[in-house]
Design an enzyme around this catalytic site. Structure first.
Site: not given
Ligand code: MRU
Length: 347
Positions: A252-253, A201, A94, A51-53, A242
């Site tokens: 973002n999250k 996270q 996703r 996970r994470g963009a 994201d």
């Molecule tokens: O649901 P996730 O864990 O994929 O969400 C991640 C985030 O929101 C991060 O802040 C974002 O993807 C940036 S990662 C460099």
């Protein structure tokens, strides 16, 4: 040990398979998955094992290779159809992080460029492109970190939300890159990590990776951010993203928007670390960014036991949109921009 030696690698190509750190098992266990099929990669993305963009984008690029490497297509048109099918499938894993679509489009563009080459060579080009995306991401994150460091000073307290860390990228992270680089420089940044309900996270991943790297990190619950700001413990907020829309709105999250409102109320600068792969100039404003909704169980059973009554109605958006007006600057690999400057970048 240096922070370099302690860095976690979320995914890597291991010769014939994708080796993926299962992030759902952190911080208790470091378990690596052996991914050999596109379906496995789709599942890993959907269920947050990766996970994470940026990491989602990288995983998808390798997934596309896994999806086409056995293709028996005898000509380019058939192979291309296969590539598109597998890319569409991965794109359904996703919806919010634009890096997923960016990486798939980039690999597809490479396939197009290779038209006329033997199919087996085109397959190798798909893998080469996935590897290139990962290599570049490390350089990009380091450059973002250098740029962010110009906005911080030795001793600065920085609050971050979710995990935009090493675990979300090839290395360094985006929002966390200045923390790693500051450590290399001998600076002491004091990081406050929001735990980031409901999937945690911040506590499971950010606190884990920064502590492991010897960075000064303090874990707080999400509802403590206002107090931490009011007490003068933080002088800046840095988060990842994201997807950044053309008008500078940032997805973002979930919870990021609230942190931005709090930062604004306390006169604290709010920085967004954004590689160009996360900037989507084709999406005009944040209102058009698709926001993923995740299963109710993340909230009702999120901490390993039932914490809500049976049958309760749940709303669980996984991301929110911070309006451009609350963002001090968007920090990319090439420089620092005001949100309203982004639209001009298309040129
Ligand atoms: O649901 P996730 O864990 O994929 O969400 C991640 C985030 O929101 C991060 O802040 C974002 O993807 C940036 S990662 C460099």
């Amino acid at each position: 040990m240096s922070s370099e030696a302690k860095r976690l690698v979320p995914l890597e190509w291991a010769g014939d398979h994708l080796r993926l750190l299962d992030q759902t098992r952190l911080p208790v266990e470091e378990v690596y998955l052996r991914q050999t099929t596109v379906q496995q990669v789709w599942e890993a993305i959907r269920h947050l094992q990766v996970r994470g963009a940026p990491a989602i984008g990288m995983a998808a690029a390798y997934g596309l290779y896994l999806g086409v490497r056995e293709s028996t297509a005898g000509n380019f048109a058939d192979f291309w159809r296969h590539v598109e099918e597998q890319a569409d499938y991965l794109a359904s894993s996703r919806p919010t992080a634009v890096n997923l679509f960016w990486a798939l489009d980039r690999v597809k563009a490479r396939v197009r460029q290779e038209e006329g080459q033997p199919i087996e060579e085109i397959k190798q080009a798909v893998l080469a492109e996935a590897l290139a995306i990962q290599e570049e991401d490390e350089r990009v994150c380091r450059a973002i970190g250098e740029n962010l460091l110009t906005l911080l000073q030795d001793g600065t307290g920085v609050l971050t939300h979710c995990n935009a860390g090493s675990l979300a990228t090839a290395a360094y992270g985006t929002a966390t890159a200045p923390f790693y680089l500051a450590k290399e420089r001998g600076w002491n940044l004091r990081v406050y990590a929001d735990e980031t309900r409901p999937v945690l996270q911040g506590s499971r991943l950010t606190a884990y990776e920064l502590q492991r790297a010897g960075i000064d990190v303090t874990l707080i619950c999400d509802n403590m951010a206002a107090t931490v700001m009011a007490q003068g413990r933080v002088q800046a907020v840095v988060v990842g993203t994201d997807r950044v829309a053309a008008n500078g709105d940032v997805a973002n999250k979930i919870g990021t928007y609230g942190v931005a409102v709090l930062a604004h109320a306390h006169g604290i600068p709010f920085y967004v670390a954004a590689p160009f792969s996360s900037i989507d100039l084709d999406t005009p404003t944040g209102a058009e960014i698709p926001i993923e909704e995740r299963p109710a169980e993340e909230i009702t059973h999120g901490l390993g036991k039932q914490v809500a009554p049976d049958g309760i109605k749940v709303y669980n958006p996984s991301f929110d949109v911070t309006p451009a007006r609350l963002i001090t600057a968007i920090v990319t690999e090439t420089g620092i921009y005001k949100p309203e400057e982004l639209a001009g970048l298309r040129k």
